[in-house]
Motif scaffolding. Structure first.
Motif, PDB file in Angstrom:
ATOM      1  N   PHE A 151       0.802  -1.221   0.000  1.00  0.00           N
ATOM      2  CA  PHE A 151       0.000   0.000   0.000  1.00  0.00           C
ATOM      3  C   PHE A 151       0.839   1.278   0.000  1.00  0.00           C
ATOM      4  N   PHE A 152       2.085   1.189   0.450  1.00  0.00           N
ATOM      5  CA  PHE A 152       3.015   2.324   0.457  1.00  0.00           C
ATOM      6  C   PHE A 152       4.380   1.818  -0.025  1.00  0.00           C
ATOM      7  N   PRO A 153       4.567   1.731  -1.366  1.00  0.00           N
ATOM      8  CA  PRO A 153       5.780   1.122  -1.928  1.00  0.00           C
ATOM      9  C   PRO A 153       7.066   1.812  -1.464  1.00  0.00           C
ATOM     10  N   ARG A 154       8.036   0.985  -1.066  1.00  0.00           N
ATOM     11  CA  ARG A 154       9.321   1.507  -0.618  1.00  0.00           C
ATOM     12  C   ARG A 154      10.509   0.667  -1.099  1.00  0.00           C
ATOM     13  N   LEU A 155      10.290  -0.595  -1.381  1.00  0.00           N
ATOM     14  CA  LEU A 155      11.411  -1.510  -1.585  1.00  0.00           C
ATOM     15  C   LEU A 155      11.992  -1.525  -2.989  1.00  0.00           C
ATOM     16  N   GLY A 156      11.263  -1.086  -3.980  1.00  0.00           N
ATOM     17  CA  GLY A 156      11.779  -1.129  -5.342  1.00  0.00           C
ATOM     18  C   GLY A 156      11.662  -2.510  -5.949  1.00  0.00           C
ATOM     19  N   PRO A 157      12.148  -2.659  -7.169  1.00  0.00           N
ATOM     20  CA  PRO A 157      12.037  -3.961  -7.843  1.00  0.00           C
ATOM     21  C   PRO A 157      12.758  -5.054  -7.050  1.00  0.00           C
ATOM     22  N   MET A 158      12.128  -6.250  -7.011  1.00  0.00           N
ATOM     23  CA  MET A 158      12.710  -7.386  -6.302  1.00  0.00           C
ATOM     24  C   MET A 158      12.599  -8.627  -7.183  1.00  0.00           C
ATOM     25  N   ARG A 159      13.549  -9.547  -7.012  1.00  0.00           N
ATOM     26  CA  ARG A 159      13.522 -10.826  -7.710  1.00  0.00           C
ATOM     27  C   ARG A 159      14.145 -11.868  -6.804  1.00  0.00           C
ATOM     28  N   SER A 160      13.488 -13.028  -6.689  1.00  0.00           N
ATOM     29  CA  SER A 160      14.075 -14.133  -5.944  1.00  0.00           C
ATOM     30  C   SER A 160      13.756 -15.439  -6.663  1.00  0.00           C
ATOM     31  N   VAL A 161      14.646 -16.409  -6.493  1.00  0.00           N
ATOM     32  CA  VAL A 161      14.476 -17.734  -7.100  1.00  0.00           C
ATOM     33  C   VAL A 161      14.664 -18.761  -5.998  1.00  0.00           C
ATOM     34  N   ARG A 162      13.753 -19.744  -5.939  1.00  0.00           N
ATOM     35  CA  ARG A 162      13.831 -20.793  -4.927  1.00  0.00           C
ATOM     36  C   ARG A 162      13.674 -22.157  -5.600  1.00  0.00           C
ATOM     37  N   ALA A 163      14.606 -23.054  -5.338  1.00  0.00           N
ATOM     38  CA  ALA A 163      14.546 -24.416  -5.891  1.00  0.00           C
ATOM     39  C   ALA A 163      13.602 -25.266  -5.049  1.00  0.00           C
TER      40      ALA A 163
END
Length: 185
Positions: free
Chosen positions: A120-132
């Protein structure tokens, strides 16, 4: 299959943060005929249990109602199993697909049901994660999650956000994409 949902929500001060209450005002599902039973479950699924959503003073989600109701999840899994059972494939392959379904549901549930903390209040910026993830029969797969959000020009609150979850198994790929847009009514 695509699902569009709209909610009417209200923000109210509560202690040092905010409480967001809401209700679903519209839901529509677009799916091929072969997925009609699953589409009907999704179309009729209530989202009322997700409210209220509690925000900290800086706008991060610190608590929510429950995600998908357990009975809705069980109904969707049962319907998917019925679709698999009706396919003209060997019983051993049907059994393997049902095992994959159960494993994937367990492994992906936290990726798909938890709202981004800064929705609701964006702060973190673009994110990407990969999990096997390890699957029955020695197969491996992975989940890739990307997320990006943009604040409104008028303030720090959400304008638009998008999260995509990509599931990869043995050369196949499935995508789930969520897009949130917040506008004043």
């Amino acid at each position: 299959m695509s699902v569009d949902r709209s909610w009417a929500i209200e923000f109210a001060l509560q202690g040092p943060g905010f409480a967001i209450t809401g209700h679903q005002i519209e839901a529509s599902v677009n799916a091929p005929d072969s997925l009609a039973p699953l589409a009907a479950i999704e179309q009729n699924r209530s989202t009322d249990d997700m409210w209220p959503i509690m925000l900290s003073g800086d706008g991060r989600i610190v608590g929510t109602g429950s995600g998908t109701r357990e009975e809705d999840l069980r109904a969707a899994i049962a319907q998917a199993q019925e679709i698999i059972a009706g396919r003209p494939i060997p019983a051993s392959e049907q059994e393997a697909q049902m095992q994959y379904l159960a494993e994937l549901q367990q492994a992906s549930s936290s990726l798909l049901t938890r709202l981004p903390d800064d929705l609701f209040f964006p702060r973190l910026g673009p994110m990407r994660s990969v999990r096997a993830v390890d699957l029955p029969g020695g197969l491996t797969g992975e989940f890739e999650v990307t997320y990006d959000a943009v604040s409104a020009q008028e303030g720090e609150w959400l304008a638009d956000a998008e999260r995509e979850v990509i599931t990869r198994i043995a050369g196949s790929e499935q995508r789930a994409r969520e897009v949130w847009t917040m506008r004043e009514l």
